[in-house]
Design a protein around this motif. Structure first.
Motif, mmCIF file in Angstrom:
data_model
loop_
_atom_site.group_PDB
_atom_site.id
_atom_site.type_symbol
_atom_site.label_atom_id
_atom_site.label_comp_id
_atom_site.label_asym_id
_atom_site.label_seq_id
_atom_site.Cartn_x
_atom_site.Cartn_y
_atom_site.Cartn_z
ATOM 1 N N GLU A 256 0.630 -1.197 0.280
ATOM 2 C CA GLU A 256 -0.191 -0.267 0.147
ATOM 3 C C GLU A 256 0.484 1.430 -0.310
ATOM 4 O OE1 GLU A 256 -2.566 -0.680 2.868
ATOM 5 O OE2 GLU A 256 -3.991 -2.358 2.449
ATOM 6 N N LYS A 257 2.093 1.256 0.673
ATOM 7 C CA LYS A 257 3.006 2.144 0.831
ATOM 8 C C LYS A 257 4.073 2.766 -0.325
ATOM 9 C CE LYS A 257 3.894 2.213 6.064
ATOM 10 N NZ LYS A 257 4.535 2.543 6.856
ATOM 11 N N LEU A 259 2.562 1.597 -3.266
ATOM 12 C CA LEU A 259 1.339 2.359 -4.400
ATOM 13 C C LEU A 259 1.904 3.800 -3.726
ATOM 14 C CD1 LEU A 259 -0.997 1.743 -6.333
ATOM 15 C CD2 LEU A 259 -2.346 1.618 -4.456
ATOM 16 N N GLU A 260 1.377 4.356 -2.778
ATOM 17 C CA GLU A 260 1.629 5.817 -2.658
ATOM 18 C C GLU A 260 2.531 6.040 -3.279
ATOM 19 O OE1 GLU A 260 1.490 6.281 1.557
ATOM 20 O OE2 GLU A 260 -0.777 5.534 2.233
ATOM 21 N N ILE A 261 3.387 5.839 -3.474
ATOM 22 C CA ILE A 261 4.884 6.700 -3.848
ATOM 23 C C ILE A 261 4.160 5.990 -5.745
ATOM 24 C CG2 ILE A 261 7.335 5.621 -4.206
ATOM 25 C CD1 ILE A 261 7.777 4.452 -1.690
ATOM 26 N N LEU A 263 2.239 6.411 -7.155
ATOM 27 C CA LEU A 263 1.289 7.433 -7.641
ATOM 28 C C LEU A 263 1.794 9.281 -7.492
ATOM 29 C CD1 LEU A 263 -2.121 6.355 -6.415
ATOM 30 C CD2 LEU A 263 -1.291 5.781 -8.578
ATOM 31 N N GLU A 264 2.188 8.753 -6.354
ATOM 32 C CA GLU A 264 3.276 10.578 -5.817
ATOM 33 C C GLU A 264 4.559 10.613 -7.411
ATOM 34 O OE1 GLU A 264 5.696 12.272 -2.927
ATOM 35 O OE2 GLU A 264 4.216 11.218 -2.347
ATOM 36 N N LYS A 356 -7.591 7.751 -11.595
ATOM 37 C CA LYS A 356 -8.205 6.681 -11.265
ATOM 38 C C LYS A 356 -9.352 6.376 -11.957
ATOM 39 C CE LYS A 356 -8.711 3.546 -7.751
ATOM 40 N NZ LYS A 356 -8.642 3.322 -5.894
#
Length: 358
Positions: A256-257, A259-261, A263-264, A356
């Motif tokens: 999950e983390k 994925l955040e990276i 997307l950023e 998204k």
């Protein structure tokens, strides 16, 4: 036919201009997705002859011409009864056009067979064969409004399929039984050629097995690809059945983390490999270096996975993110003993953000 004829005529004109710019006299299209891209319809065992100047010609089996013409803008449709007639027809067109440099797609797709390539060379010994994959995929990586509209519709169907997965997964069900229920939902909602992968074991690309079943306190990963007017959306989820152990909890949290990276960092102008390096470092720092597979994204369109394809075509890792690309992020799973931990969605690249879709 599906879509305005002007869309496909314009594509053909751009394609022919690209051929001329590279001094390629003609192209023979055998890959299904590019055939769809240029003709506007899906037709199995595709064969399309495109001269750099002039009208294209499609070859179909005897009896198919009328229906093909109803579904495509192309007027020159030649029927064949024997495969040798098809070969002879293509050779005749090449010879009559005076083509000396002919383009073929050196791809990994269905019908892009090495056998056909060798046969083509044997039948056209005076012709120089040129790889045109960079032309076709270069055109296809940037989506127009009609393509994006189709992918949005496909995404809505994918969401429905994943909802079914969430509702039905339970101990004792086989991967095949789960896939069957999802396929039913997808097709009833208009997806003509959906793809469903279900894994109850650590498998990155898991076509479902009838003898693998969901266990208590396990994980199940489902990957869905749905099409609308032949354009795909792609999504994946990992479902926890019962109580996950600490390694599973940690893997889900790390994924999950990550994925955040992703997307950023995925922004217009950024090379994909620069994002990949940051993700690898993150997984390494969190103890999943040996579980991580390279290739966090891939293109989505007429194929569920198309260029840029960092997992398969290594040079595309240098591709820079561009506006109106459609990408699946975050693609590869964490491969741990309990299963493949995966979370994947389809995104439209906009100027200042990722939208998204699934």
């Amino acid at each position: 036919m599906r879509g305005n004829q002007k869309i496909f005529r314009k594509r053909m004109e751009r394609f022919q201009e690209a051929l001329k710019e590279k001094d390629i006299d003609a192209a023979v299209i055998r890959t299904l997705s590019t055939f769809i891209y240029l003709t506007g319809t899906k037709w199995l065992r595709p064969s399309l002859f495109v001269p750099a100047e002039g009208e294209p010609t499609v070859f179909v089996v005897k009896g198919e011409a009328e229906e093909f013409k109803r579904r495509s803008w192309i007027e020159n449709v030649v029927e064949f009864q024997k495969v040798e007639d098809l070969m002879a027809g293509v050779v005749k067109l090449i010879q009559s056009s005076g083509a000396r440099r002919v383009g073929l797609e050196f791809g990994v797709e269905r019908d892009a067979y090495l056998l056909f390539f060798k046969m083509f060379q044997r039948l056209n010994p005076t012709v120089e064969v040129v790889d045109i994959l960079d032309i076709t995929m270069g055109m296809r990586m940037i989506k127009d409004e009609w393509e994006i509209e189709n992918i949005r519709k496909a995404a809505k169907i994918a969401n429905k399929g994943m909802k079914v997965a969430e509702e039905i997964i339970k101990p004792g069900l086989s991967e095949l039984e789960i896939a069957a229920e999802i396929y039913r939902e997808l097709m009833l909602n208009g997806s003509e050629d959906p793809k469903v992968y279900v894994s109850t074991t650590p498998r990155a690309h898991a076509e479902p097995f009838r003898d693998l079943k969901v266990k208590e306190n396990s994980v199940v990963t489902v990957v869905i690809g749905t099409d609308w007017n032949h354009y795909y959306a792609n999504m994946a989820r990992t479902f926890v059945v019962g109580e996950p152990n600490e390694r599973v909890k940690k893997a889900i949290e790390v994924k999950e983390k990550a994925l955040e990276i992703a997307l950023e960092e995925t922004k217009v102008g950024v090379p994909l490999n620069s994002v990949e390096r940051k993700l690898f470092q993150f997984f390494k720092e969190n103890g999943f270096e040996d579980s991580y597979l390279a290739g966090y994204t891939h293109g989505v369109g007429l194929l569920i996975e198309e260029p840029p394809m960092p997992t398969i075509v290594v040079p595309t890792r240098a591709t820079k993110v561009a506006e109106n690309m459609v990408l699946s992020i975050i693609h590869t799973p964490l491969m741990i003993p309990e299963g493949a931990i995966k979370h994947e969605d389809t995104y439209l690249v906009k100027k200042d953000e990722l939208e998204k879709l699934t």
